[in-house]
Design a protein around this motif. Structure first.
Motif, PDB file in Angstrom:
ATOM      1  N   ASP A  47       0.813  -1.210   0.000  1.00 31.06           N
ATOM      2  CA  ASP A  47       0.000   0.000   0.000  1.00 31.06           C
ATOM      3  C   ASP A  47       0.851   1.267   0.000  1.00 31.06           C
ATOM      4  N   GLN A  48       1.964   1.210   0.722  1.00 32.61           N
ATOM      5  CA  GLN A  48       2.816   2.394   0.801  1.00 32.61           C
ATOM      6  C   GLN A  48       3.450   2.729  -0.546  1.00 32.61           C
ATOM      7  N   THR A  49       3.897   1.689  -1.238  1.00 36.27           N
ATOM      8  CA  THR A  49       4.537   1.947  -2.537  1.00 36.27           C
ATOM      9  C   THR A  49       3.520   2.420  -3.567  1.00 36.27           C
ATOM     10  N   TYR A  50       2.273   1.934  -3.474  1.00 38.12           N
ATOM     11  CA  TYR A  50       1.232   2.436  -4.369  1.00 38.12           C
ATOM     12  C   TYR A  50       1.006   3.925  -4.131  1.00 38.12           C
ATOM     13  N   GLU A  51       1.025   4.333  -2.868  1.00 41.21           N
ATOM     14  CA  GLU A  51       0.850   5.747  -2.552  1.00 41.21           C
ATOM     15  C   GLU A  51       2.037   6.565  -3.060  1.00 41.21           C
ATOM     16  N   GLU A  52       3.242   5.998  -2.974  1.00 42.01           N
ATOM     17  CA  GLU A  52       4.422   6.690  -3.498  1.00 42.01           C
ATOM     18  C   GLU A  52       4.296   6.897  -5.007  1.00 42.01           C
ATOM     19  N   ALA A  53       3.815   5.872  -5.700  1.00 45.55           N
ATOM     20  CA  ALA A  53       3.620   5.984  -7.149  1.00 45.55           C
ATOM     21  C   ALA A  53       2.557   7.023  -7.467  1.00 45.55           C
ATOM     22  N   ALA A  54       1.479   7.032  -6.667  1.00 47.43           N
ATOM     23  CA  ALA A  54       0.405   8.006  -6.869  1.00 47.43           C
ATOM     24  C   ALA A  54       0.907   9.422  -6.636  1.00 47.43           C
TER      25      ALA A  54
ATOM     26  N   GLU B 274      -8.651   1.208  -4.314  1.00 43.56           N
ATOM     27  CA  GLU B 274      -8.787   2.477  -5.045  1.00 43.56           C
ATOM     28  C   GLU B 274      -7.940   3.565  -4.406  1.00 43.56           C
ATOM     29  N   ILE B 275      -7.193   4.288  -5.238  1.00 37.36           N
ATOM     30  CA  ILE B 275      -6.392   5.423  -4.788  1.00 37.36           C
ATOM     31  C   ILE B 275      -6.954   6.685  -5.429  1.00 37.36           C
ATOM     32  N   LYS B 276      -7.282   7.667  -4.594  1.00 36.18           N
ATOM     33  CA  LYS B 276      -7.846   8.923  -5.091  1.00 36.18           C
ATOM     34  C   LYS B 276      -6.806  10.035  -4.942  1.00 36.18           C
ATOM     35  N   ILE B 277      -6.583  10.758  -6.045  1.00 36.46           N
ATOM     36  CA  ILE B 277      -5.665  11.893  -6.048  1.00 36.46           C
ATOM     37  C   ILE B 277      -6.474  13.167  -6.265  1.00 36.46           C
ATOM     38  N   VAL B 278      -6.432  14.083  -5.304  1.00 34.77           N
ATOM     39  CA  VAL B 278      -7.146  15.359  -5.408  1.00 34.77           C
ATOM     40  C   VAL B 278      -6.117  16.471  -5.557  1.00 34.77           C
TER      41      VAL B 278
ATOM     42  N   LYS C 144      -1.816  32.567 -11.825  1.00 32.07           N
ATOM     43  CA  LYS C 144      -1.462  31.555 -10.845  1.00 32.07           C
ATOM     44  C   LYS C 144      -1.523  32.143  -9.446  1.00 32.07           C
ATOM     45  N   SER C 145      -2.179  31.434  -8.520  1.00 36.02           N
ATOM     46  CA  SER C 145      -2.271  31.865  -7.134  1.00 36.02           C
ATOM     47  C   SER C 145      -1.734  30.746  -6.245  1.00 36.02           C
ATOM     48  N   GLY C 146      -0.458  30.789  -5.927  1.00 33.55           N
ATOM     49  CA  GLY C 146       0.143  29.739  -5.114  1.00 33.55           C
ATOM     50  C   GLY C 146       0.600  28.571  -5.961  1.00 33.55           C
ATOM     51  N   SER C 147       1.294  27.629  -5.326  1.00 33.17           N
ATOM     52  CA  SER C 147       1.857  26.481  -6.037  1.00 33.17           C
ATOM     53  C   SER C 147       0.907  25.299  -6.110  1.00 33.17           C
ATOM     54  N   GLY C 148      -0.187  25.347  -5.357  1.00 28.47           N
ATOM     55  CA  GLY C 148      -1.142  24.245  -5.391  1.00 28.47           C
ATOM     56  C   GLY C 148      -0.753  23.140  -4.441  1.00 28.47           C
ATOM     57  N   SER C 149      -1.727  22.324  -4.066  1.00 29.07           N
ATOM     58  CA  SER C 149      -1.476  21.228  -3.147  1.00 29.07           C
ATOM     59  C   SER C 149      -2.084  19.944  -3.691  1.00 29.07           C
ATOM     60  N   MET C 150      -1.706  18.831  -3.076  1.00 29.14           N
ATOM     61  CA  MET C 150      -2.170  17.517  -3.520  1.00 29.14           C
ATOM     62  C   MET C 150      -2.568  16.700  -2.295  1.00 29.14           C
ATOM     63  N   ARG C 151      -3.648  15.967  -2.426  1.00 29.52           N
ATOM     64  CA  ARG C 151      -4.101  15.094  -1.339  1.00 29.52           C
ATOM     65  C   ARG C 151      -4.365  13.701  -1.889  1.00 29.52           C
ATOM     66  N   ILE C 152      -3.768  12.699  -1.247  1.00 29.07           N
ATOM     67  CA  ILE C 152      -3.910  11.309  -1.694  1.00 29.07           C
ATOM     68  C   ILE C 152      -4.624  10.515  -0.611  1.00 29.07           C
ATOM     69  N   SER C 153      -5.638   9.767  -1.010  1.00 28.02           N
ATOM     70  CA  SER C 153      -6.353   8.915  -0.064  1.00 28.02           C
ATOM     71  C   SER C 153      -6.572   7.546  -0.690  1.00 28.02           C
ATOM     72  N   THR C 154      -6.664   6.519   0.150  1.00 26.99           N
ATOM     73  CA  THR C 154      -6.876   5.153  -0.325  1.00 26.99           C
ATOM     74  C   THR C 154      -8.176   4.599   0.236  1.00 26.99           C
ATOM     75  N   ASP C 155      -8.847   3.812  -0.563  1.00 29.12           N
ATOM     76  CA  ASP C 155     -10.079   3.139  -0.157  1.00 29.12           C
ATOM     77  C   ASP C 155     -10.046   1.738  -0.744  1.00 29.12           C
ATOM     78  N   GLY C 156      -9.484   0.816   0.031  1.00 32.82           N
ATOM     79  CA  GLY C 156      -9.304  -0.533  -0.487  1.00 32.82           C
ATOM     80  C   GLY C 156      -8.268  -0.525  -1.598  1.00 32.82           C
TER      81      GLY C 156
END
Length: 383
Positions: A105-112, A286-290, A272-284
């Motif tokens: 799971d950790q490596t999947y998140e790293e890839a995401a 499924e990996i969601k990237i916001v 452009k207003s700021g550099s932007g952010s990223m949020r990663i969550s996992t559900d089983g």
């Protein structure tokens, strides 16, 4: 030849092969153009990059270069997307080297995270781009005093003559790799409107004129159109520049001098207003990237003013049957007023468009905007 040079030469061959394959499948005039320059390809040299030897004794030299929609605002007009691709490739190699046996799971998140970071940077590149960036990149690659290829044509011809003998007929051309993203804009040509796909690039006025200038000094111009980060070709053309055929050859491939209407022409339509952010969550599994979109739209008043002016230009071009590409606000006003404007004699101005819009009740404008959104799959409340 080191690994970097081998990769470069292979890429040049791949782009040429993409153009030939695309045009053969397109059929008609494009296929006939390919047959005129097909032969044995040699990519081992430089200046020019590729040499095609034909059985009829002709030798065609092609110099490859890339032009970009997303560039750095400097004198070199360096590609932001090429830099991003290199960065992502380094991260991919490092990731694969460190996780070559087991994925959890950790490596999947790293890839995401690697993927999400790449997408975030691409969004920033896209929002900062303007149409004129691409035209500037092309002009820089062709006509820059120190690095432009047009200044080196004599050397290319001398090299061809030296390698193949002065008795052999030689021709010279450009193989231009175009990396752009005008996806979502609206192209109207021959009174038919459709949305452009990512990677499609009409020959906008500055680009058409720049290529026509280049065509006076070469025999062929091959165009290969791609998305900024993709490897699949989207469109291609083989333009015969011999004997002043540039315009005729373009026309037979539906390549026309096309106006760009709306905001985002000379400067980006977003800030452009700021550099932007990223949020990663996992559900089983499924990996969601916001991803946070930090692009800020311009003042609504400025946007509407540009849309009204663009609509006036679009209506005049439509009357003449000339092609144009429009941003979404321009396209809405143009389609809303296309038939209303037929009662107007003479040139349509910005004031004409404003007057016509005022004649349409607010509820009808809203209904038309919603219908427009449904027609193109954009959404509701468009007006």
């Amino acid at each position: 030849m080191n690994s970097v040079d081998k990769k470069k030469k292979q890429h040049e061959e791949d782009v040429l092969d993409d153009v030939f394959t695309y045009c053969r499948h397109a059929g008609g005039y494009r296929k006939k153009q390919v047959l005129k320059i097909t032969g044995e390809v040699y990519s081992g040299g430089e200046r020019p990059d590729l040499i095609i030897t034909r059985g009829n004794g002709f030798v065609i030299g092609l110099e490859h270069f890339r032009v970009d929609h997303h560039i750095k605002k400097d004198n070199k007009a360096q590609s932001k997307d090429a830099e991003l691709c290199s960065c992502l490739e380094r991260k991919r190699i490092a990731f694969c080297d460190s996780h070559n046996e087991w994925l959890d799971d950790q490596t999947y998140e790293e890839a995401a995270e690697i993927l999400g970071d790449g997408l975030l940077h691409y969004m920033q590149n896209r929002s900062a781009a303007s149409y004129s960036n691409l035209a500037y990149s092309l002009d820089k690659r062709l006509f820059d005093r120190s690095t432009g290829h047009a200044n080196k044509l004599a050397a290319y011809r001398d090299n061809l003559a030296e390698k193949h003998g002065k008795m052999v007929k030689t021709e010279l051309g450009y193989l231009i790799e175009v990396r752009s993203d005008f996806g979502g804009l609206f192209l109207t040509s021959d009174y038919v409107t459709r949305q452009l796909a990512a990677g499609e690039c009409p020959l906008f006025e500055d680009i058409y004129d720049c290529l026509e200038r280049a065509a006076k000094e070469v025999d062929w111009i091959l165009l290969a159109f791609y998305c900024p980060l993709g490897s699949k070709i989207v469109d291609a053309a083989v333009i015969d520049c011999r004997n002043g055929l540039y315009r005729t050859s373009c026309k037979r491939q539906n390549l026309f001098r096309t106006a760009y209407l709306g905001s985002g022409k000379d400067i980006s339509c977003c800030k452009k207003s700021g550099s932007g952010s990223m949020r990663i969550s996992t559900d089983g599994e499924e990996i969601k990237i916001v991803l946070e979109n930090t692009a800020v739209n311009p003042n609504p008043g400025i946007l509407q003013s540009a849309a009204v002016l663009g609509a006036a230009q679009a209506l005049n071009l439509d009357r003449r049957g000339d092609p144009f590409v429009a941003t979404l606000p321009v396209q809405i006003f143009y389609e809303m007023l296309r038939y209303e404007s037929k009662k107007i004699h003479g040139e349509i101005t910005k004031q004409t468009v404003q007057a016509l819009l005022c004649e349409i009740p607010a509820d009808k404008r809203l209904a038309y905007g919603n219908a427009f959104g449904e027609r193109y799959g954009i959404g509701s409340n468009m007006a």
